[in-house]
Design a protein around this motif. Structure first.
Motif, PDB file in Angstrom:
ATOM      1  N   ALA A 123     -24.098 -12.815  85.091  1.00 60.03           N
ATOM      2  CA  ALA A 123     -24.535 -13.505  86.307  1.00 60.03           C
ATOM      3  C   ALA A 123     -23.754 -13.006  87.527  1.00 60.03           C
ATOM      4  N   LYS A 124     -22.475 -12.820  87.347  1.00 55.78           N
ATOM      5  CA  LYS A 124     -21.621 -12.337  88.424  1.00 55.78           C
ATOM      6  C   LYS A 124     -22.069 -10.953  88.894  1.00 55.78           C
ATOM      7  N   GLN A 125     -22.369 -10.077  87.934  1.00 59.72           N
ATOM      8  CA  GLN A 125     -22.811  -8.734  88.269  1.00 59.72           C
ATOM      9  C   GLN A 125     -24.122  -8.764  89.049  1.00 59.72           C
ATOM     10  N   ALA A 126     -25.065  -9.612  88.624  1.00 65.32           N
ATOM     11  CA  ALA A 126     -26.356  -9.686  89.297  1.00 65.32           C
ATOM     12  C   ALA A 126     -26.195 -10.175  90.739  1.00 65.32           C
ATOM     13  N   ILE A 127     -25.332 -11.148  90.952  1.00 64.39           N
ATOM     14  CA  ILE A 127     -25.127 -11.683  92.295  1.00 64.39           C
ATOM     15  C   ILE A 127     -24.424 -10.664  93.184  1.00 64.39           C
ATOM     16  N   ILE A 128     -23.470  -9.943  92.620  1.00 62.70           N
ATOM     17  CA  ILE A 128     -22.792  -8.886  93.382  1.00 62.70           C
ATOM     18  C   ILE A 128     -23.788  -7.814  93.807  1.00 62.70           C
ATOM     19  N   GLU A 129     -24.658  -7.421  92.885  1.00 63.87           N
ATOM     20  CA  GLU A 129     -25.681  -6.419  93.199  1.00 63.87           C
ATOM     21  C   GLU A 129     -26.581  -6.901  94.332  1.00 63.87           C
ATOM     22  N   ARG A 130     -26.998  -8.133  94.257  1.00 58.51           N
ATOM     23  CA  ARG A 130     -27.891  -8.671  95.288  1.00 58.51           C
ATOM     24  C   ARG A 130     -27.199  -8.712  96.650  1.00 58.51           C
ATOM     25  N   LYS A 131     -25.966  -9.153  96.640  1.00 54.81           N
ATOM     26  CA  LYS A 131     -25.232  -9.249  97.908  1.00 54.81           C
ATOM     27  C   LYS A 131     -25.080  -7.865  98.547  1.00 54.81           C
ATOM     28  N   ALA A 132     -24.708  -6.878  97.739  1.00 56.60           N
ATOM     29  CA  ALA A 132     -24.527  -5.532  98.278  1.00 56.60           C
ATOM     30  C   ALA A 132     -25.849  -4.979  98.819  1.00 56.60           C
ATOM     31  N   TRP A 133     -26.939  -5.186  98.074  1.00 62.21           N
ATOM     32  CA  TRP A 133     -28.262  -4.701  98.502  1.00 62.21           C
ATOM     33  C   TRP A 133     -28.660  -5.358  99.819  1.00 62.21           C
ATOM     34  N   LEU A 134     -28.443  -6.645  99.942  1.00 66.97           N
ATOM     35  CA  LEU A 134     -28.812  -7.372 101.156  1.00 66.97           C
ATOM     36  C   LEU A 134     -27.924  -6.975 102.334  1.00 66.97           C
ATOM     37  N   GLU A 135     -26.636  -6.812 102.102  1.00 65.18           N
ATOM     38  CA  GLU A 135     -25.727  -6.474 103.195  1.00 65.18           C
ATOM     39  C   GLU A 135     -26.062  -5.123 103.806  1.00 65.18           C
ATOM     40  N   LYS A 177     -16.198 -20.089  90.300  1.00 62.67           N
ATOM     41  CA  LYS A 177     -14.784 -19.741  90.086  1.00 62.67           C
ATOM     42  C   LYS A 177     -14.625 -18.239  89.860  1.00 62.67           C
ATOM     43  N   ALA A 178     -15.612 -17.649  89.162  1.00 60.43           N
ATOM     44  CA  ALA A 178     -15.564 -16.203  88.917  1.00 60.43           C
ATOM     45  C   ALA A 178     -15.844 -15.404  90.180  1.00 60.43           C
ATOM     46  N   LEU A 179     -16.438 -16.050  91.204  1.00 61.52           N
ATOM     47  CA  LEU A 179     -16.819 -15.332  92.419  1.00 61.52           C
ATOM     48  C   LEU A 179     -15.986 -15.693  93.637  1.00 61.52           C
ATOM     49  N   GLU A 180     -15.153 -16.730  93.542  1.00 61.48           N
ATOM     50  CA  GLU A 180     -14.505 -17.260  94.739  1.00 61.48           C
ATOM     51  C   GLU A 180     -13.539 -16.282  95.394  1.00 61.48           C
ATOM     52  N   ASP A 181     -12.944 -15.385  94.608  1.00 61.73           N
ATOM     53  CA  ASP A 181     -12.029 -14.398  95.207  1.00 61.73           C
ATOM     54  C   ASP A 181     -12.773 -13.200  95.777  1.00 61.73           C
ATOM     55  N   ILE A 182     -14.051 -13.056  95.409  1.00 61.18           N
ATOM     56  CA  ILE A 182     -14.827 -11.902  95.839  1.00 61.18           C
ATOM     57  C   ILE A 182     -15.721 -12.228  97.026  1.00 61.18           C
ATOM     58  N   MET A 183     -16.399 -13.354  96.976  1.00 60.31           N
ATOM     59  CA  MET A 183     -17.374 -13.676  98.018  1.00 60.31           C
ATOM     60  C   MET A 183     -17.419 -15.171  98.328  1.00 60.31           C
ATOM     61  N   PRO A 184     -16.317 -15.761  98.776  1.00 63.42           N
ATOM     62  CA  PRO A 184     -16.346 -17.200  99.100  1.00 63.42           C
ATOM     63  C   PRO A 184     -17.365 -17.523 100.185  1.00 63.42           C
ATOM     64  N   GLU A 185     -17.673 -16.553 101.044  1.00 65.87           N
ATOM     65  CA  GLU A 185     -18.627 -16.804 102.121  1.00 65.87           C
ATOM     66  C   GLU A 185     -20.064 -16.919 101.630  1.00 65.87           C
ATOM     67  N   SER A 186     -20.324 -16.538 100.368  1.00 59.17           N
ATOM     68  CA  SER A 186     -21.696 -16.501  99.874  1.00 59.17           C
ATOM     69  C   SER A 186     -22.052 -17.635  98.930  1.00 59.17           C
ATOM     70  N   ILE A 187     -21.083 -18.423  98.502  1.00 63.19           N
ATOM     71  CA  ILE A 187     -21.357 -19.487  97.528  1.00 63.19           C
ATOM     72  C   ILE A 187     -21.128 -20.853  98.185  1.00 63.19           C
ATOM     73  N   VAL A 188     -22.103 -21.739  98.004  1.00 58.94           N
ATOM     74  CA  VAL A 188     -22.099 -23.023  98.701  1.00 58.94           C
ATOM     75  C   VAL A 188     -22.045 -24.165  97.684  1.00 58.94           C
ATOM     76  N   PRO A 189     -20.872 -24.743  97.420  1.00 56.40           N
ATOM     77  CA  PRO A 189     -20.792 -25.882  96.489  1.00 56.40           C
ATOM     78  C   PRO A 189     -21.294 -27.158  97.153  1.00 56.40           C
TER      79      PRO A 189
END
Length: 400
Positions: A123-135, A177-189
């Protein structure tokens, strides 16, 4: 007199049977909102087999006799209203008429499930891929998981045997938690804010698994606050002054499963005065959306020029009007009914042409499930997203 009383019951039953048979043969059926959520037996056709024909008649009569729907309704209503029960699978009736279900997946608990390390990594890999593609296209990504109804109200209204530890991290919190150090700006709790709001308001329907418009508004407030924190230059306009008005909704999810015509009430935040957004024809890029998707498109000339695409499951439906009040252009896309093709689950062609400021992915938390064929999120990205490997890899490495 005694003999007459003894004959009364069998006489009434016999008369009811005769009446039912006559009305059935005449084709009379009472008006009813009961939906048994299955295909009813059809009148059989002769196929040179007496046995098959008799069985077909029996099945047709069982499903279509004149008094069937009133009897089914009365039985289901008695189970629900008097015994807090139902014969429907994966549905639990709690106290005060609250109904839960649909996300059990055969488990003995509705509490948070521990996701495997492999699933979180995928899941982390898929979200990273999407973020990079969109950015690379100047689009900011936001990911928001709505809590399930059971996560918010389960311990308050479900039977004690279904209670769980609310302090355990939910599925989305494990992923965050797996993404908070990489993309805190992209995840909305949003769970804690919704738990707090639920103390004073019903933010989910009693007889449906979805959040109400009010519940969606609570989640939106967290999203707006998140954008203000990380993207202040793109902050949406403030939602106009509003009042909460009662709305009546006829939910179908549990109603069809239980064979009952529910009607649920909830509060809706309604702007004072009038709605400011309009519903013009969708942009040309809408032609690039996958078959089966449902688009709601709004424009608003009274707010800052910020463009957004909101994608996900049916929880997006109640967010559409809220977005319409604060963004100049908002495309809300329900992807529930598209194919399982990754290119349909992630509408890259549409996003590439539409070019919003924000691409918001909103799903109910039960989408984070390790099972095949259950609509789990995130699905594998299409090849067009995964092929940009070199930049994705460098981005992922930089975040470690």
């Amino acid at each position: 007199m005694r003999v007459a009383l003894k004959l009364l019951l069998p006489t009434v039953l016999f008369a009811a049977l005769i009446c039912n048979a006559a009305l059935t043969l005449m084709g009379w059926r009472p008006t009813s909102l009961v939906d048994e959520n299955r295909e009813m037996a059809k009148a059989p056709a002769w196929n040179n087999s007496v046995t098959a024909y008799v069985r077909g008649i029996d099945a047709w009569l069982t499903d279509n006799f004149a008094f069937r729907k009133p009897l089914v309704f009365t039985f289901n209503k008695a189970l629900y209203s008097w015994f807090d029960s139902t014969l429907a699978r994966n549905v639990v009736v709690g106290r005060a008429g609250w109904i839960f279900g649909a996300e059990f997946d055969g488990q003995s608990s509705v509490g948070p499930r521990r996701l495997s390390d492999d699933y979180i990594a995928e899941a982390k890999q898929a979200i990273i891929e999407r973020k990079a593609w969109l950015e690379r296209r100047g689009i900011h990504m936001l990911v928001l998981f709505m809590p399930t109804k059971t996560a918010i109200y389960g311990n308050r209204y479900m039977p004690d045997s279904w209670h769980f530890d609310e302090d355990l991290p939910t599925e989305s919190e494990q992923l965050y938690k797996a993404l908070e150090d990489i993309m805190p700006e992209s995840i909305v709790p949003v769970r804690h804010a919704m738990m707090q709001a639920s103390q004073t308001a019903e933010i989910y329907y009693r007889t449906d698994p979805h959040a109400t418009q009010h519940g969606s508004f609570v989640a939106f407030e967290q999203l707006a606050s998140h954008i203000n924190r990380y993207f202040p230059q793109l902050a949406p306009s403030a939602f106009p002054p509003y009042s909460l008005k009662i709305d009546y909704y006829q939910p179908t999810a549990f109603g069809r499963i239980m064979g009952l015509p529910f009607q649920d009430a909830s509060w809706v935040p309604v702007p004072e005065g009038e709605y400011r957004f309009t519903s013009p024809p969708p942009p040309e890029s809408a032609a690039l959306l996958p078959d089966g998707s449902r688009l709601t498109y709004y424009e608003n000339s009274h707010v800052r020029k910020i463009k957004v695409a909101l994608m996900g499951d049916s929880f997006t439906n109640r967010m559409a009007a809220i977005f319409g009040e604060v963004f100049s252009q908002s495309a809300t896309i329900n992807l529930n009914n598209v194919s399982e093709d990754p290119a349909d689950k992630f509408p890259a062609a549409f996003l590439d042409a539409y070019r919003p400021d924000f691409a918001v992915f909103l799903y109910v938390e039960s989408r984070l499930a390790e099972c095949k064929g259950c609509g789990a999120f995130p699905v594998t990205n299409p090849a067009s997203v995964r092929s940009e490997d070199s930049e994705v890899t460098s981005f992922r490495s930089a975040g470690r």
